[in-house]
Design a protein around this motif. Structure first.
Motif, PDB file in Angstrom:
ATOM      1  N   ILE A  62      -8.950  -9.691   1.458  1.00  0.00           N
ATOM      2  CA  ILE A  62      -8.325 -10.018   0.175  1.00  0.00           C
ATOM      3  C   ILE A  62      -7.728  -8.770  -0.464  1.00  0.00           C
ATOM      4  O   ILE A  62      -6.641  -8.819  -1.057  1.00  0.00           O
ATOM      5  N   ALA A  63      -8.395  -7.625  -0.324  1.00  0.00           N
ATOM      6  CA  ALA A  63      -7.823  -6.379  -0.834  1.00  0.00           C
ATOM      7  C   ALA A  63      -6.487  -6.085  -0.149  1.00  0.00           C
ATOM      8  O   ALA A  63      -5.528  -5.629  -0.783  1.00  0.00           O
ATOM      9  N   ASN A  64      -6.396  -6.370   1.151  1.00  0.00           N
ATOM     10  CA  ASN A  64      -5.141  -6.178   1.874  1.00  0.00           C
ATOM     11  C   ASN A  64      -4.065  -7.131   1.370  1.00  0.00           C
ATOM     12  O   ASN A  64      -2.882  -6.776   1.316  1.00  0.00           O
ATOM     13  N   THR A  65      -4.469  -8.343   1.009  1.00  0.00           N
ATOM     14  CA  THR A  65      -3.514  -9.301   0.449  1.00  0.00           C
ATOM     15  C   THR A  65      -2.926  -8.779  -0.854  1.00  0.00           C
ATOM     16  O   THR A  65      -1.721  -8.871  -1.099  1.00  0.00           O
ATOM     17  N   VAL A  66      -3.783  -8.227  -1.703  1.00  0.00           N
ATOM     18  CA  VAL A  66      -3.314  -7.642  -2.964  1.00  0.00           C
ATOM     19  C   VAL A  66      -2.379  -6.469  -2.684  1.00  0.00           C
ATOM     20  O   VAL A  66      -1.315  -6.332  -3.313  1.00  0.00           O
ATOM     21  N   ALA A  67      -2.752  -5.625  -1.732  1.00  0.00           N
ATOM     22  CA  ALA A  67      -1.926  -4.467  -1.403  1.00  0.00           C
ATOM     23  C   ALA A  67      -0.562  -4.883  -0.880  1.00  0.00           C
ATOM     24  O   ALA A  67       0.463  -4.274  -1.224  1.00  0.00           O
ATOM     25  N   ARG A  68      -0.523  -5.914  -0.036  1.00  0.00           N
ATOM     26  CA  ARG A  68       0.767  -6.373   0.488  1.00  0.00           C
ATOM     27  C   ARG A  68       1.660  -6.887  -0.628  1.00  0.00           C
ATOM     28  O   ARG A  68       2.872  -6.659  -0.635  1.00  0.00           O
ATOM     29  N   ARG A  69       1.069  -7.590  -1.603  1.00  0.00           N
ATOM     30  CA  ARG A  69       1.863  -8.069  -2.732  1.00  0.00           C
ATOM     31  C   ARG A  69       2.463  -6.910  -3.517  1.00  0.00           C
ATOM     32  O   ARG A  69       3.602  -6.984  -3.997  1.00  0.00           O
ATOM     33  N   LEU A  70       1.698  -5.838  -3.645  1.00  0.00           N
ATOM     34  CA  LEU A  70       2.156  -4.676  -4.399  1.00  0.00           C
ATOM     35  C   LEU A  70       2.956  -3.703  -3.538  1.00  0.00           C
ATOM     36  O   LEU A  70       3.447  -2.692  -4.055  1.00  0.00           O
ATOM     37  N   VAL A  71       3.053  -3.982  -2.235  1.00  0.00           N
ATOM     38  CA  VAL A  71       3.788  -3.148  -1.282  1.00  0.00           C
ATOM     39  C   VAL A  71       3.260  -1.717  -1.301  1.00  0.00           C
ATOM     40  O   VAL A  71       3.990  -0.746  -1.487  1.00  0.00           O
ATOM     41  N   VAL A  72       1.938  -1.604  -1.123  1.00  0.00           N
ATOM     42  CA  VAL A  72       1.287  -0.299  -1.038  1.00  0.00           C
ATOM     43  C   VAL A  72       0.380  -0.304   0.187  1.00  0.00           C
ATOM     44  O   VAL A  72       0.011  -1.372   0.692  1.00  0.00           O
ATOM     45  N   PRO A  73      -0.010   0.871   0.700  1.00  0.00           N
ATOM     46  CA  PRO A  73      -0.944   0.910   1.832  1.00  0.00           C
ATOM     47  C   PRO A  73      -2.235   0.188   1.482  1.00  0.00           C
ATOM     48  O   PRO A  73      -2.792   0.390   0.400  1.00  0.00           O
ATOM     49  N   PRO A  74      -2.751  -0.672   2.381  1.00  0.00           N
ATOM     50  CA  PRO A  74      -3.946  -1.453   2.066  1.00  0.00           C
ATOM     51  C   PRO A  74      -5.183  -0.613   1.768  1.00  0.00           C
ATOM     52  O   PRO A  74      -6.013  -1.007   0.987  1.00  0.00           O
ATOM     53  N   HIS A  75      -5.333   0.534   2.410  1.00  0.00           N
ATOM     54  CA  HIS A  75      -6.528   1.307   2.137  1.00  0.00           C
ATOM     55  C   HIS A  75      -6.325   2.769   2.488  1.00  0.00           C
ATOM     56  O   HIS A  75      -5.796   3.097   3.540  1.00  0.00           O
ATOM     57  N   ARG A  76      -6.727   3.628   1.574  1.00  0.00           N
ATOM     58  CA  ARG A  76      -6.871   5.050   1.885  1.00  0.00           C
ATOM     59  C   ARG A  76      -8.295   5.424   1.525  1.00  0.00           C
ATOM     60  O   ARG A  76      -8.756   5.127   0.427  1.00  0.00           O
ATOM     61  N   ASP A  77      -8.976   6.037   2.465  1.00  0.00           N
ATOM     62  CA  ASP A  77     -10.371   6.377   2.240  1.00  0.00           C
ATOM     63  C   ASP A  77     -10.489   7.375   1.101  1.00  0.00           C
ATOM     64  O   ASP A  77      -9.660   8.273   0.948  1.00  0.00           O
ATOM     65  N   GLY A  78     -11.546   7.220   0.281  1.00  0.00           N
ATOM     66  CA  GLY A  78     -11.719   8.094  -0.878  1.00  0.00           C
ATOM     67  C   GLY A  78     -11.828   9.554  -0.532  1.00  0.00           C
ATOM     68  O   GLY A  78     -11.481  10.420  -1.330  1.00  0.00           O
TER      69      GLY A  78
END
Length: 329
Positions: free
Chosen positions: A175-191
């Motif tokens: 679901i986090a990846n779904t949000v990222a795709r909507r915002l057109v940003v990388p799905p995850h960058r490690d802290g």
């Protein structure tokens, strides 16, 4: 974590404020889970940059939130308002998770919530934060820090990373990846990735590691080494390391491990595969190795992670891997 409160006052940075509202306030299409209820809390009409904002509630309403977001604070040379600091402290004491975006860390530090904890903020202000609050362990080299109930991020884009991290904690990586795709940003960058790298990051299809990233992500079930990556990239191992530091901000092996862990998270969320099968599919070899690295990286064992997120993410048939695995730039 169903309710999210944005703590605002005059002098907040409008970028971080709008970013948080967009992530938590817009319900993603085709996501069949209860989404957040977002409200804005402030002492009255406030100014964020050139924008005027009328909060939904007063600052005392922060104590009713599951998560409190503190956007960036514009003037770090001034102490943040006492009413805001007191309200954030009261919310945390009432059980809220508090996340500071960028220089919002100064508000959270003033509330005493970072005492004895590790934290970060925009790299340009980490020295000021450390000098003003010596009881805080300030890390200037990371994107965000998760202390469980108190989280802090570096500036701008890292604030997005932290917000997506919160969504992933609450709803899982799919679901986090779904949000990222909507915002057109990388799905995850490690802290733990570097806040500042030596050269600007070029577009994904232009940097010298673009083809290598795609090649690796198709072969995560293989026992890849740095030499294998260097050979595929047609460069020496030392040169490969320099490129990784420049583009990603970490080493080839650390990047590869994170990709394996993220792939394991996806499989744990979306399949019924055994831990042994997932260890094989992610190139970890054995369940013991997967559990050791997963626990150290994610903070919980794979079995616990699956129990937490399995019911939140619709399953896909076994043997299928969802599209859109994240490449961390």
């Amino acid at each position: 974590m169903t309710t999210v409160a944005l703590a605002v006052t005059d002098g907040m940075l409008h970028f971080e404020l709008a970013l948080a509202y967009e992530v938590f306030g817009a319900v993603p299409a085709s996501v069949a889970v209860p989404w957040y209820r977002v409200f804005v809390c402030g002492p009255g009409p406030v100014r964020a940059g050139r924008f005027r904002l009328d909060p939904d509630h007063g600052l005392d309403h922060l104590t009713r939130a599951d998560t409190v977001i503190v956007p960036g604070w514009a003037d770090v040379d001034e102490e943040p308002p006492t009413d805001l600091v007191d309200a954030v402290r009261a919310a945390h004491e009432a059980g809220a998770r508090v996340a500071a975006l960028c220089t919002g860390a100064f508000v959270v530090a003033a509330a005493g919530l970072l005492d004895g904890r590790r934290a970060t903020t925009h790299w340009a202000h980490t020295g000021t934060l450390a000098a003003r609050y010596p009881q805080v362990t300030v890390d200037p080299d990371v994107l965000y820090v998760d202390n469980g109930t108190v989280l802090t991020s570096a500036g701008k884009a890292a604030a997005m990373d932290l917000c997506l991290h919160l969504v992933r904690l609450d709803h899982g990586s799919s679901i986090a990846n779904t949000v990222a795709r909507r915002l057109v940003v990388p799905p995850h960058r490690d802290g733990g990735q570097a806040q500042f790298v030596t050269t600007p990051v070029p577009p994904p299809d232009k940097h010298p590691l673009a083809d290598l990233f795609a090649w690796v992500l198709e072969r995560l079930d293989h026992p890849l080494t740095v030499e294998d990556l260097a050979r595929q990239a047609r460069m020496s191992s030392r040169n490969l390391g320099r490129h990784f530091r420049s583009v990603v901000g970490t080493t080839p092996l650390q990047w590869l491990l994170i990709q394996r862990i993220r792939h394991a998270q996806t499989l744990l969320e979306t399949t019924d595969d055994s831990i042994d099968a997932i260890a094989t599919a992610t190139g970890m070899g054995t369940a013991t190795t997967l559990r050791r690295h997963f626990n150290r990286t994610v903070g919980v064992p794979p079995d616990t992670y699956r129990r937490t997120f399995r019911s939140r993410t619709p399953a896909v048939p076994q043997g299928r891997v969802p599209h859109g695995r994240a490449v961390e730039f």
